[in-house]
Motif scaffolding. Structure first.
Motif, PDB file in Angstrom:
ATOM      1  N   HIS A  19       0.636  -1.182  -0.042  1.00 47.12           N
ATOM      2  CA  HIS A  19       0.040   0.060   0.033  1.00 47.12           C
ATOM      3  C   HIS A  19       0.846   1.171  -0.109  1.00 47.12           C
ATOM      4  N   GLY A  20       0.180   2.362  -0.595  1.00 43.47           N
ATOM      5  CA  GLY A  20       0.846   3.808  -0.374  1.00 43.47           C
ATOM      6  C   GLY A  20       1.049   4.194   0.960  1.00 43.47           C
ATOM      7  N   PRO A  21       1.382   5.467   0.922  1.00 42.70           N
ATOM      8  CA  PRO A  21       1.455   6.281   2.603  1.00 42.70           C
ATOM      9  C   PRO A  21       0.040   6.113   3.280  1.00 42.70           C
ATOM     10  N   VAL A  22       0.232   6.009   4.574  1.00 42.03           N
ATOM     11  CA  VAL A  22      -0.947   6.683   5.522  1.00 42.03           C
ATOM     12  C   VAL A  22      -1.117   7.621   6.132  1.00 42.03           C
ATOM     13  N   CYS A  23      -2.087   8.532   6.060  1.00 40.70           N
ATOM     14  CA  CYS A  23      -1.971   9.712   6.246  1.00 40.70           C
ATOM     15  C   CYS A  23      -2.291   9.852   8.031  1.00 40.70           C
ATOM     16  N   ASP A  24      -1.593  11.018   8.363  1.00 39.05           N
ATOM     17  CA  ASP A  24      -1.888  11.315   9.764  1.00 39.05           C
ATOM     18  C   ASP A  24      -3.194  12.034   9.840  1.00 39.05           C
ATOM     19  N   VAL A  25      -4.202  11.731  10.699  1.00 43.19           N
ATOM     20  CA  VAL A  25      -5.316  12.458  10.720  1.00 43.19           C
ATOM     21  C   VAL A  25      -5.464  13.183  12.114  1.00 43.19           C
ATOM     22  N   ALA A  26      -4.410  13.514  12.575  1.00 39.37           N
ATOM     23  CA  ALA A  26      -4.810  14.344  13.957  1.00 39.37           C
ATOM     24  C   ALA A  26      -5.364  15.736  13.811  1.00 39.37           C
ATOM     25  N   ARG A  27      -5.015  16.292  12.706  1.00 36.87           N
ATOM     26  CA  ARG A  27      -5.641  17.697  12.577  1.00 36.87           C
ATOM     27  C   ARG A  27      -7.132  17.747  12.234  1.00 36.87           C
ATOM     28  N   LEU A  28      -7.473  16.523  11.373  1.00 38.84           N
ATOM     29  CA  LEU A  28      -9.022  16.253  10.915  1.00 38.84           C
ATOM     30  C   LEU A  28      -9.668  15.948  12.276  1.00 38.84           C
TER      31      LEU A  28
END
Length: 270
Positions: free
Chosen positions: A235-244
């Motif tokens: 898989h590709g990069p996994v996103c940091d979703v702390a801001r969301l």
């Protein structure tokens, strides 16, 4: 009532934004492409949803125009209060597993034809963040999916196919996957960014990699068969979703969303 302008109002995300804003009683303008009156009115709060995705390789010049050309004119000449620019988490792809944070320093091979998409999105982001007088923010959307006719991308196409076929075969690896997010969760995120006058960049993603094997397992539990015959391709990069999450938005588990759709008696139309 607040005045909104949705650029790309006829598109996959733009049309859903128009519907959501209209439903809550806002004044919404969705200008047609090339509308000569765009610069002669107060645009209010702008969502910039225009862009190309699946056909950017065969339409590179249109891709740059959609991602940067009109945006440049808006930032320079238009009257608006705030603007949210829809970018893509594809800009992290060249970073591999290292990528996924809004603060990442991006890397691009400028000679790679595929990077016309990433580079044009990155330029659009730069203009918004550095040339808007603090009035623009960036939403980096992950792999958005739905099973409606206007949805595109690997998972969307698979689910649309599942509406007509119970047994499917794909030349794709069970290990391959992406950080997926349903379209409804994207709309919730964009409305939250608007309501809170969010600045900078926000990853609009689930924050979890869902592999093709994961999707096949959900389909199997619901009575479908997905045969995956490809090899490799992690898989590709996994996103940091702390801001969301800080905006009060927590996108739903993709597997649960798919399972819910499959359980609907009206999903399979044969």
């Amino acid at each position: 009532m607040t005045r909104y302008t949705v650029i790309g109002a006829g598109g996959f995300i733009g049309s859903r934004l128009v519907a959501a804003l209209t439903a809550r009683g806002e004044e919404v303008h969705g200008p047609a492409r090339g509308d000569p009156g765009l610069f002669g009115r107060d645009l209010g709060r702008v969502f910039y949803c225009a862009g190309l995705t699946g056909d950017f390789m065969i339409r590179p010049f249109d891709t740059v125009e959609a991602h940067v050309g009109l945006l440049t004119q808006l930032l320079r000449d238009a009257s608006f209060e705030r603007l949210i620019y829809l970018s893509s988490t594809r800009v992290y792809d060249s970073l591999g597993a290292r990528g996924g944070k809004e603060s990442d320093i991006l890397e691009f091979d400028v000679a790679a034809p595929r990077n016309v998409y990433d580079l044009s999105k990155a330029l659009g982001e730069n203009l918004c963040l550095a040339r808007s007088g603090g009035r623009a923010a960036v939403a980096r959307l992950a792999n958005v999916f739905d099973w409606t006719d206007d949805a595109g991308g690997f998972l969307s196409d698979l689910l649309k196919r599942a509406r007509r076929e119970k047994v499917m075969t794909l030349d794709s690896s069970p290990l391959a996957g992406r950080d997926y997010i349903h379209a409804d969760d994207v709309i919730a995120a964009l409305l939250a960014m608007d309501a809170q006058d969010t600045d900078g960049i926000v990853n609009v993603a689930r924050g979890e990699a869902i592999s093709n094997g994961d999707v096949a397992a959900v389909l199997a539990q619901a009575g479908w068969t997905l045969n995956l015959t490809g090899q490799g391709a992690p898989h590709g990069p996994v996103c940091d979703v702390a801001r969301l999450h800080g905006l009060g938005v927590a996108p739903r588990d993709v597997r649960a969303v798919i399972a819910g759709a499959l359980s609907d008696p009206g999903f399979f139309i044969g």
